[in-house]
Design an enzyme around this catalytic site. Structure first.
Site, PDB file in Angstrom:
ATOM      1  N   PRO A   1       0.924  -1.096  -0.017  1.00 37.35           N
ATOM      2  CG  PRO A   1      -0.088  -1.329   2.039  1.00 37.35           C
ATOM      3  CD  PRO A   1       0.584  -1.911   1.152  1.00 37.35           C
TER       4      PRO A   1
ATOM      5  CD  GLU B   1       1.575  -4.434  10.301  1.00 38.36           C
ATOM      6  OE1 GLU B   1       0.433  -5.060  10.301  1.00 38.36           O
ATOM      7  OE2 GLU B   1       1.515  -3.229   9.981  1.00 38.36           O
TER       8      GLU B   1
ATOM      9  NE  ARG C   1      -7.337  -6.351 -20.812  1.00 37.26           N
ATOM     10  CZ  ARG C   1      -7.412  -5.140 -21.393  1.00 37.26           C
ATOM     11  NH1 ARG C   1      -6.711  -4.473 -21.294  1.00 37.26           N
ATOM     12  NH2 ARG C   1      -8.455  -5.007 -22.238  1.00 37.26           N
TER      13      ARG C   1
ATOM     14  CG  ASP D   1      -8.487  -1.848 -22.616  1.00 34.33           C
ATOM     15  OD1 ASP D   1      -7.620  -2.397 -22.016  1.00 34.33           O
ATOM     16  OD2 ASP D   1      -9.231  -2.368 -23.052  1.00 34.33           O
TER      17      ASP D   1
END
Ligand code: JBE
Length: 240
Positions: free
Chosen positions: A86, A113, A155, A170
């Site tokens: 994150p 963590e 993809r 896209d």
């Protein structure tokens, strides 16, 4: 492309062998290796984490185990090492496009963590290391992020999508969100397909689609509009 994933939950990566990605692997467009980090522990408890120096909540993944695992998995071949976290830089369509050109991607899935920082630091001398985030929320580990990133990258590989043009069209490829899409029947629960899409007038259809994309982007992601290069919007766009 070869993709390797190191994780303490190999089963979490099973979906990579399903459907489109599974077919790409069977077709030899992608090689996938999933490795259990605990294979590189040597204690009876197969410990992969320990408490953090400086105190604080949770556990940190041990550098020795990761070092042995990544030395084994990386070998001498050059590869881009990716650590989902994150605290990483945002993973975007541009990241996926860039990584689609790589020969090898190795993903290190941290849990708890995170992984002792020295693992990232030690491998930064051997090749590119990307600490990336798929979004501003906290998952329990990096495995789900790997599923997301591998799908976004694979993809884009030639031969994977039946219709390669769609990878160009896209959302995000032209900097805008994709507008609404419709198929048969022309009327459904009292809702009709917009007439322009059945008009056969390709210029009008292209204009209508561009307007809907601009409208949706302005409503949902004004940040993307602000990020567009100045020449991206033509006069007709500005009129919208
Ligand atoms: N958001 C995340 N939370 C935990 C691990 C990895 C993550 N990420 O975005 O890559």
């Amino acid at each position: 492309m070869r993709i390797d994933v190191v994780t303490i939950f190999p089963g979490y990566l099973a979906p990579l062998r399903e459907a489109l990605l599974g077919r790409a692997i069977e077709a030899g467009l992608v090689e996938l290796g999933v490795h259990d980090l605990r294979d590189w522990t040597h204690d009876v408890h197969q410990a992969v984490d320990d408490s953090p120096y400086g105190g604080g909540p949770g556990m940190v993944m041990r550098p020795q185990v990761w070092g042995e695992a990544l030395d084994a998995v990386l070998g001498e071949e050059p590869a881009r090492l990716v650590v989902p976290t994150p605290a990483g830089r945002p993973f975007t369509q541009a990241t996926a496009q860039a990584w689609a050109a790589e020969e090898r991607l190795v993903f290190a899935c941290g849990r708890y963590e995170g992984i002792d920082q020295r693992v990232v630091d030690a491998y930064a001398d051997r090749g590119p290391v990307d600490e990336v985030s798929i979004g501003d929320y906290v998952l329990v580990g990096g495995e789900v992020a790997v599923l997301v990133m591998v799908e976004a990258v694979v993809r884009l590989l030639p031969g994977v999508l039946g219709n390669p043009v769609s990878a160009q069209e896209d959302s995000f490829s032209d900097g805008l969100l994709e507008g609404p899409a419709y198929t048969r029947p022309v009327s459904w629960r009292g809702l009709d397909v917009p007439d322009v899409l059945r008009s056969g007038n390709h210029a009008a259809i292209a204009r209508w689609r561009r307007d809907r994309a601009l409208e949706r982007t302005a409503a949902r992601r004004p940040d993307l509009l602000d990020a567009l290069p100045p020449d991206a919007l033509d006069r007709a766009d500005r009129a919208f």
